[in-house]
Every structure is written in structure tokens, then in C-alpha cells.
Design an enzyme around this catalytic site. Structure first.
Site, PDB file in Angstrom:
ATOM      1  N   GLU A   1      29.533  18.100 -18.540  1.00 13.11           N
ATOM      2  CA  GLU A   1      28.161  18.329 -18.921  1.00 13.11           C
ATOM      3  C   GLU A   1      27.751  19.660 -18.221  1.00 13.11           C
ATOM      4  O   GLU A   1      27.776  20.000 -17.200  1.00 13.11           O
ATOM      5  CB  GLU A   1      27.160  17.340 -18.709  1.00 13.11           C
ATOM      6  CG  GLU A   1      25.599  17.452 -18.969  1.00 13.11           C
ATOM      7  CD  GLU A   1      24.627  16.638 -18.532  1.00 13.11           C
ATOM      8  OE1 GLU A   1      24.954  15.805 -17.749  1.00 13.11           O
ATOM      9  OE2 GLU A   1      23.821  16.381 -19.266  1.00 13.11           O
TER      10      GLU A   1
ATOM     11  N   HIS B   1      15.355  14.721 -20.291  1.00 13.90           N
ATOM     12  CA  HIS B   1      15.691  14.390 -21.815  1.00 13.90           C
ATOM     13  C   HIS B   1      14.242  14.944 -22.239  1.00 13.90           C
ATOM     14  O   HIS B   1      13.167  14.407 -22.324  1.00 13.90           O
ATOM     15  CB  HIS B   1      15.689  12.936 -21.942  1.00 13.90           C
ATOM     16  CG  HIS B   1      16.791  12.405 -21.501  1.00 13.90           C
ATOM     17  ND1 HIS B   1      17.008  11.123 -21.555  1.00 13.90           N
ATOM     18  CD2 HIS B   1      18.202  12.792 -21.254  1.00 13.90           C
ATOM     19  CE1 HIS B   1      18.320  10.809 -21.002  1.00 13.90           C
ATOM     20  NE2 HIS B   1      18.917  11.997 -20.809  1.00 13.90           N
TER      21      HIS B   1
ATOM     22  N   ARG C   1      33.244  12.725 -17.770  1.00 12.89           N
ATOM     23  CA  ARG C   1      32.182  13.220 -18.476  1.00 12.89           C
ATOM     24  C   ARG C   1      32.250  14.805 -17.831  1.00 12.89           C
ATOM     25  O   ARG C   1      32.358  14.933 -16.759  1.00 12.89           O
ATOM     26  CB  ARG C   1      30.807  12.712 -18.707  1.00 12.89           C
ATOM     27  CG  ARG C   1      29.910  13.508 -19.447  1.00 12.89           C
ATOM     28  CD  ARG C   1      28.608  12.628 -19.863  1.00 12.89           C
ATOM     29  NE  ARG C   1      27.766  12.292 -18.403  1.00 12.89           N
ATOM     30  CZ  ARG C   1      27.804  10.964 -18.038  1.00 12.89           C
ATOM     31  NH1 ARG C   1      28.461   9.881 -18.536  1.00 12.89           N
ATOM     32  NH2 ARG C   1      27.220  10.741 -16.968  1.00 12.89           N
TER      33      ARG C   1
ATOM     34  N   HIS D   1      25.296   4.160 -17.054  1.00 18.57           N
ATOM     35  CA  HIS D   1      23.947   4.408 -16.391  1.00 18.57           C
ATOM     36  C   HIS D   1      24.223   3.686 -14.782  1.00 18.57           C
ATOM     37  O   HIS D   1      23.202   3.411 -14.107  1.00 18.57           O
ATOM     38  CB  HIS D   1      22.769   3.699 -16.772  1.00 18.57           C
ATOM     39  CG  HIS D   1      22.361   4.325 -18.112  1.00 18.57           C
ATOM     40  ND1 HIS D   1      21.363   3.723 -19.020  1.00 18.57           N
ATOM     41  CD2 HIS D   1      22.418   5.535 -18.563  1.00 18.57           C
ATOM     42  CE1 HIS D   1      21.037   4.734 -20.024  1.00 18.57           C
ATOM     43  NE2 HIS D   1      21.957   5.776 -19.825  1.00 18.57           N
TER      44      HIS D   1
ATOM     45  N   ASP E   1      27.038  12.813 -12.078  1.00 17.32           N
ATOM     46  CA  ASP E   1      26.018  13.329 -12.934  1.00 17.32           C
ATOM     47  C   ASP E   1      24.888  13.397 -12.179  1.00 17.32           C
ATOM     48  O   ASP E   1      24.020  12.477 -11.864  1.00 17.32           O
ATOM     49  CB  ASP E   1      25.910  12.282 -14.334  1.00 17.32           C
ATOM     50  CG  ASP E   1      24.813  13.052 -15.353  1.00 17.32           C
ATOM     51  OD1 ASP E   1      24.237  13.869 -14.991  1.00 17.32           O
ATOM     52  OD2 ASP E   1      24.816  12.322 -16.325  1.00 17.32           O
TER      53      ASP E   1
ATOM     54  N   GLU F   1      27.526  17.112 -23.522  1.00 19.11           N
ATOM     55  CA  GLU F   1      28.034  16.562 -22.442  1.00 19.11           C
ATOM     56  C   GLU F   1      28.993  15.278 -22.834  1.00 19.11           C
ATOM     57  O   GLU F   1      28.705  14.112 -23.113  1.00 19.11           O
ATOM     58  CB  GLU F   1      26.877  15.836 -21.801  1.00 19.11           C
ATOM     59  CG  GLU F   1      25.776  15.243 -22.550  1.00 19.11           C
ATOM     60  CD  GLU F   1      24.861  14.293 -21.606  1.00 19.11           C
ATOM     61  OE1 GLU F   1      24.999  13.776 -20.883  1.00 19.11           O
ATOM     62  OE2 GLU F   1      23.466  14.966 -21.851  1.00 19.11           O
TER      63      GLU F   1
ATOM     64  N   HIS G   1      28.039   7.595 -26.419  1.00 21.68           N
ATOM     65  CA  HIS G   1      26.747   8.308 -26.283  1.00 21.68           C
ATOM     66  C   HIS G   1      26.720   9.561 -27.248  1.00 21.68           C
ATOM     67  O   HIS G   1      27.786  10.062 -27.603  1.00 21.68           O
ATOM     68  CB  HIS G   1      26.270   8.566 -24.782  1.00 21.68           C
ATOM     69  CG  HIS G   1      27.426   9.327 -24.245  1.00 21.68           C
ATOM     70  ND1 HIS G   1      27.178  10.725 -24.331  1.00 21.68           N
ATOM     71  CD2 HIS G   1      28.068   9.000 -23.184  1.00 21.68           C
ATOM     72  CE1 HIS G   1      28.132  11.149 -23.448  1.00 21.68           C
ATOM     73  NE2 HIS G   1      28.790  10.248 -22.878  1.00 21.68           N
TER      74      HIS G   1
ATOM     75  N   ASP H   1      20.947  19.640 -15.203  1.00 18.35           N
ATOM     76  CA  ASP H   1      21.400  18.126 -15.821  1.00 18.35           C
ATOM     77  C   ASP H   1      23.147  18.375 -16.083  1.00 18.35           C
ATOM     78  O   ASP H   1      23.572  18.951 -17.096  1.00 18.35           O
ATOM     79  CB  ASP H   1      20.950  17.560 -16.829  1.00 18.35           C
ATOM     80  CG  ASP H   1      21.662  16.338 -17.345  1.00 18.35           C
ATOM     81  OD1 ASP H   1      22.211  15.529 -16.534  1.00 18.35           O
ATOM     82  OD2 ASP H   1      21.186  15.491 -18.515  1.00 18.35           O
TER      83      ASP H   1
ATOM     84  N   HIS I   1      21.061  16.616 -25.686  1.00 17.36           N
ATOM     85  CA  HIS I   1      19.764  16.253 -25.869  1.00 17.36           C
ATOM     86  C   HIS I   1      19.026  17.729 -25.196  1.00 17.36           C
ATOM     87  O   HIS I   1      19.452  18.486 -24.481  1.00 17.36           O
ATOM     88  CB  HIS I   1      19.195  15.315 -24.805  1.00 17.36           C
ATOM     89  CG  HIS I   1      19.711  15.085 -23.542  1.00 17.36           C
ATOM     90  ND1 HIS I   1      19.107  16.027 -22.434  1.00 17.36           N
ATOM     91  CD2 HIS I   1      20.856  14.866 -22.791  1.00 17.36           C
ATOM     92  CE1 HIS I   1      19.666  15.735 -21.181  1.00 17.36           C
ATOM     93  NE2 HIS I   1      20.802  15.211 -21.594  1.00 17.36           N
TER      94      HIS I   1
ATOM     95  N   TYR J   1      35.660   7.191 -21.670  1.00 17.98           N
ATOM     96  CA  TYR J   1      35.321   5.812 -21.047  1.00 17.98           C
ATOM     97  C   TYR J   1      36.290   4.963 -21.429  1.00 17.98           C
ATOM     98  O   TYR J   1      35.965   4.268 -22.444  1.00 17.98           O
ATOM     99  CB  TYR J   1      33.797   5.658 -20.954  1.00 17.98           C
ATOM    100  CG  TYR J   1      32.834   6.876 -20.786  1.00 17.98           C
ATOM    101  CD1 TYR J   1      32.291   7.394 -19.576  1.00 17.98           C
ATOM    102  CD2 TYR J   1      32.248   7.552 -22.076  1.00 17.98           C
ATOM    103  CE1 TYR J   1      31.563   8.281 -19.624  1.00 17.98           C
ATOM    104  CE2 TYR J   1      31.378   8.534 -21.979  1.00 17.98           C
ATOM    105  CZ  TYR J   1      31.338   8.889 -20.734  1.00 17.98           C
ATOM    106  OH  TYR J   1      30.065  10.032 -20.719  1.00 17.98           O
TER     107      TYR J   1
ATOM    108  N   ASP K   1       0.595  -1.275   0.105  1.00 17.99           N
ATOM    109  CA  ASP K   1       0.094  -0.231  -0.092  1.00 17.99           C
ATOM    110  C   ASP K   1       0.882   1.292   0.002  1.00 17.99           C
ATOM    111  O   ASP K   1       0.588   2.387   0.397  1.00 17.99           O
ATOM    112  CB  ASP K   1      -0.905  -0.010   1.238  1.00 17.99           C
ATOM    113  CG  ASP K   1      -0.105  -0.227   2.654  1.00 17.99           C
ATOM    114  OD1 ASP K   1       0.973  -0.357   2.537  1.00 17.99           O
ATOM    115  OD2 ASP K   1      -0.965  -0.066   3.351  1.00 17.99           O
TER     116      ASP K   1
HETATM  117  N1  GLY Z   1      21.749  12.767 -16.423  1.00 22.60           N
HETATM  118  C1  GLY Z   1      21.063  11.990 -18.049  1.00 22.60           C
HETATM  119  C2  GLY Z   1      22.142  12.574 -19.173  1.00 22.60           C
HETATM  120  O1  GLY Z   1      22.923  13.112 -18.867  1.00 22.60           O
HETATM  121  O2  GLY Z   1      21.434  12.669 -19.986  1.00 22.60           O
HETATM  122 MN    MN Z   2      23.738  14.210 -17.013  1.00 23.37          MN
HETATM  123 MN    MN Z   3      22.487  15.030 -19.944  1.00 26.20          MN
END
Ligand code: GLY
Ligand code: MN
Ligand code: MN
Length: 434
Positions: free
Chosen positions: A403, A357, A401, A239, A256, A380, A346, A267, A350, A384, A35
Site C-alpha cells: 500500500e 478513510h 498487501r 483487520h 499496515d 493497496e 477488499h 497509510d 480510498h 490472502y 474516570d
Molecule cells: N489501514 C487501513 C486501510 O488500509 O485502509
Molecule cells: Mn492501510
Molecule cells: Mn488504506
């Protein structure tokens, strides 16, 4: 935001869709276990048009109804339930606070919805995605069809409204940009706090918790997405979330994380050495990543595309990896054969907005769409090197990374997250002072 802002958005949407009725349901409540429910977060489309965060609501916009342009179905006031679940705006509150023309009890939706759909040809509604509103919609359509012998026409077209609605959301207005700036400021404070606390021996999850503490103190309702706090080789797992792994001497920490504030996301990724100094290999890969990110920022202006920005990132990263001996051969063949993807797998950007996103088309007529003032995007790039990569072992297990969040302006861009340190020397100075 002011209720006039939401009313103006509803009017703009109806103008863009043309004649018909628009139906936007609130987000469902999701059971976590037994619940217990997941924390409720309103659907972004619904919130964009109402500023209303209660579940069990449906927005109806109509160009047909003689008086009602905007109607909300909501939970009515109920003192007994409000003792358990907290206050509700109720029907009168919906009209006075949200500026809709009428409000009804959500329990009357089945009975009243057909009234709004009679003699309407086009209904702008999103079906599928497992939304429970689908069955409500189908019952309502059956309800209108049952009136055909009374001379009432049932709708013939169900049109997904997102093409128009998400186009509006892609172009951020001044209120939205202000909200995104506030989200970016709180996220900056959280990243600075992370740099202060992330010393060897602390655990990834503790760093995530310290950042989320700053988010909450800054007025954020929630992180915009699960924070990624990856130390050492975990930084190379795209991820990865945040685990119980202690930060090791000499390792990099990739964070991140961004807060959501007033329904707008930030982000941001930063990567720094937990002991305070980059090793020569970490520094070499860091400087390539940063050079690539700065080149992408330079390229971000109206008229360019996310694909073009990505090409800039790929070019700088590929050259850097060849110079350092992680890739062999010419820039052209590494780019053409996508060999860089062993280390950069990647995309670079975005859209960013209410959703991390965010919505809005990336391609139009098969071509990447040019950036326009008012778009917000991330940049970003990363490198890696997996722990088992087929390279000189000195490079293995390094993940980086960087970003930032950029607002496209008439002449270029503004970096909403410019004041979160990313220059390697500056990062080392900050870490030395803690
Ligand atoms: N934190 C998700 C991305 O960077 O797209
Ligand atoms: Mn991110
Ligand atoms: Mn991002």
C-alpha cells in the site's frame, strides 16, 4: 498552519454554502472506563476550519450577523482547572490566535446560540451520529421559536454541511500536501525500523511498539489508525491488529501502519519475510501483488476513477492466481464471477487526508468520480490465502498487501511513500544487512 489558512477555509465554506449559519461542534470527550478518558483527538472538520484542538468548543459561521462571520464558543481560562488539565487558549486567545471575530464561554452556548439563529432560514449542521451537540441544537431551535411573537423567524432548513465541506477537504491545498509528505516521511522511517527489528522470535506487538516509537520521535501525535502487524497466518486476517504472537522462521510479516502528523494521516502496508528470504511460494504471490500494485500506480492520473484502478488490480491478480494454479478457468469467468474474491476481497483504494478513510464523495450521479489534481488516495492490492483455504497446502497462510499513498497531479501522480522499499530483491538486501 497559519491562522490565515483557517480563515480562508472558513470564508470558502461560507461562499460554498451560501446564506445561512454553519455550526461545527468539537469532538466529544469519550470515557474509557470509570474516570479515565480516551486520548482526545479533535474532530477533523472542526480542526480543518479552526486549527484548534480543545474539547467543549463550537464554531459558528454566519452570513447574517452584522459583524460576526466566525465565532467560537470555548472553555474560558481557569487557573484552577488548568493546574489539572493543562493550559487553555481562552476567549481572548481564541480571538487573537485563531482569528475569529468573537469568542464566548462555552457555558453561555444555550443562551447565545439562539441569537445567531434568529431570522436565518438555513442552518448547516450535521445531526445524528450520537453527537451530544444534537440536544444543544434542538434547545437552541426551540429558543428561537419561542421568539416568534417578537417577529423573529426560526430556521426552516437543517442542511448537512458535509457535501460542501468535505468537497473542500477532498481537494488538498499546498499546506495539506506538505503535512502529508511529512507524515509519509515519518512513516517511512518507522517501516524501515520495522524491517530492522522484525526478526524471528520478536513479537508482533513489539514491532508495533518500535514503529510507534519512531512515529512519536518524528513528531507524530498518534498512529493514524491501530497498527496492523500480522505474522504468518495472521497476515491473512484483514483487520488483525498486533498480538503477542512471536514471529516464526520462514513466515511473512504484514505491517499496515502509518502515523498521523499535524492531523494528517499516512497509510502504508509492507510485507516481508522475517527470516530475510522469501520462500518460492511467498515470492510468487508477492510478485503478483507487486505487479498489480505497480499497474495500479501506472493507471493513477487525472480522469481515471478508483473503480478503474480496482479493475486493474483485479485483472493482474486474477491472471497471476490462474498462472500459479490457485484459480482455474479463464480470466474473464474468474473476474465476472468474482472468484478472485476468495483471495482478494477488499477494494483497492480510498481517499486519504485528515481521516485515514478520508471524506469526499466516491460517486457522483451514480458514476465513480474522475480523479482530479489535489486528490490523495491509497493503492493497496493484496492476496490472502486463508490457513484453511481449499488450495494446495503450500500456499496456505500467506497474506500480502502493498500500500502506497498517492497525490494526483496535473500530469499523473506523485507517490508520497515511494521510498519505502517494496521490490522483493531490495527487501531481501535490506534484511540481509541487519
Ligand atoms: N489501514 C487501513 C486501510 O488500509 O485502509
Ligand atoms: Mn492501510
Ligand atoms: Mn488504506
Amino acid at each position: 498552519m497559519d491562522k490565515k489558512t483557517y480563515a480562508a477555509r472558513r470564508a470558502r465554506l461560507l461562499e460554498a454554502t451560501g446564506p445561512g449559519v454553519v455550526l461545527i461542534p468539537s469532538a466529544p470527550v469519550f470515557t474509557r472506563n470509570n474516570d479515565v478518558e480516551h486520548p482526545y483527538r479533535q474532530d477533523s472538520d472542526f480542526y480543518y476550519l479552526t486549527g484548534f484542538d480543545e474539547p467543549e468548543s463550537v464554531l459558528v459561521l454566519s452570513t447574517h450577523h452584522p459583524e460576526h462571520r466566525a465565532v467560537l464558543f470555548v472553555r474560558p481560562r481557569n487557573l484552577e482547572r488548568e493546574i489539572w488539565d493543562g493550559p487553555r487558549l481562552g476567549l481572548e486567545g481564541a480571538v487573537s490566535e485563531l482569528g475569529v471575530d468573537a469568542a464566548y464561554d462555552i457555558a453561555e452556548l444555550d443562551e447565545r446560540l439562539p441569537d445567531y439563529l434568529g431570522d436565518v432560514d438555513r442552518v448547516f449542521v450535521r445531526v445524528g451520529r450520537g453527537h451530544p451537540f444534537d440536544t444543544t441544537l434542538f434547545r437552541a431551535l426551540d429558543g428561537v421559536r419561542a421568539r416568534s411573537r417578537r417577529g423573529i423567524r426560526a430556521p426552516t432548513e437543517l442542511v448537512d454541511p458535509v457535501r460542501t465541506l468535505h468537497e473542500l477537504r477532498l481537494h488538498k491545498d499546498a499546506d495539506e500536501v506538505a503535512a502529508m509528505r511529512r507524515a509519509a516521511e515519518v512513516t517511512r522511517d518507522a517501516h524501515l525500523e520495522a524491517m530492522r527489528v522484525a526478526k524471528p522470535g520478536r513479537r508482533e506487538i513489539e514491532v508495533a511498539a518500535e514503529m510507534e516509537r519512531i512515529f512519536r520521535l518524528g513528531g507524530s501525535e498518534r498512529p493514524a489508525y491501530e497498527s496492523i502487524v500480522g505474522s504468518g497466518p495472521n497476515a491473512t486476517i484483514l483487520h488483525y491488529r498486533a498480538g503477542r504472537r512471536p514471529l516464526g522462521e520462514g513466515e511473512l510479516l504484514l505491517i499496515d501502519a502509518g502515523c498521523e502528523l499535524d492531523y494528517y494521516a499516512s497509510d502504508v502496508t509492507r510485507t516481508f519475510p522475517v527470516s530475510g528470504k522469501f520462500s518460492p511460494e511467498q515470492r510468487a504471490l508477492y510478485d503478483v501483488t507487486l505487479a498489480s500494485q505497480l499497474a495500479c500506480l501506472d493507471a493513477t492520473k487525472p480522469g481515471t476513477t478508483l473503480d478503474a484502478i480496482h479493475d486493474v488490480a483485479v485483472d493482474v491478480i486474477t491472471r497471476g492466481l490462474i498462472d500459479l494454479g490457485l484459480l482455474q478457468g479463464s480470466v474473464e469467468e474468474n473476474v465476472e464471477q468474482q472468484k478472485y474474491r476468495a483471495f482478494y476481497m477488499h477494494r483497492t483504494s480510498h481517499w486519504l487526508g485528515m481521516d485515514v478513510h478520508d471524506v469526499g464523495l466516491y460517486y457522483e450521479g451514480g458514476k465513480p468520480r474522475p480523479l482530479e489534481p489535489g486528490f490523495v488516495l491509497t493503492v493497496e492490492p493484496g492476496i490472502y490465502v486463508a490457513a484453511n483455504a481449499d488450495v494446495d497446502p503450500k500456499w496456505r497462510g500467506i497474506g500480502i498487501r502493498i500500500e502506497d499513498d498517492l497525490l494526483v497531479t496535473a500530469t499523473g501522480h506523485q507517490n508520497l511513500t515511494h521510498d519505502i522499499p517494496k521490490d522483493a530483491d531490495e527487501i531481501e538486501r535490506i534484511l540481509a544487512d541487519r
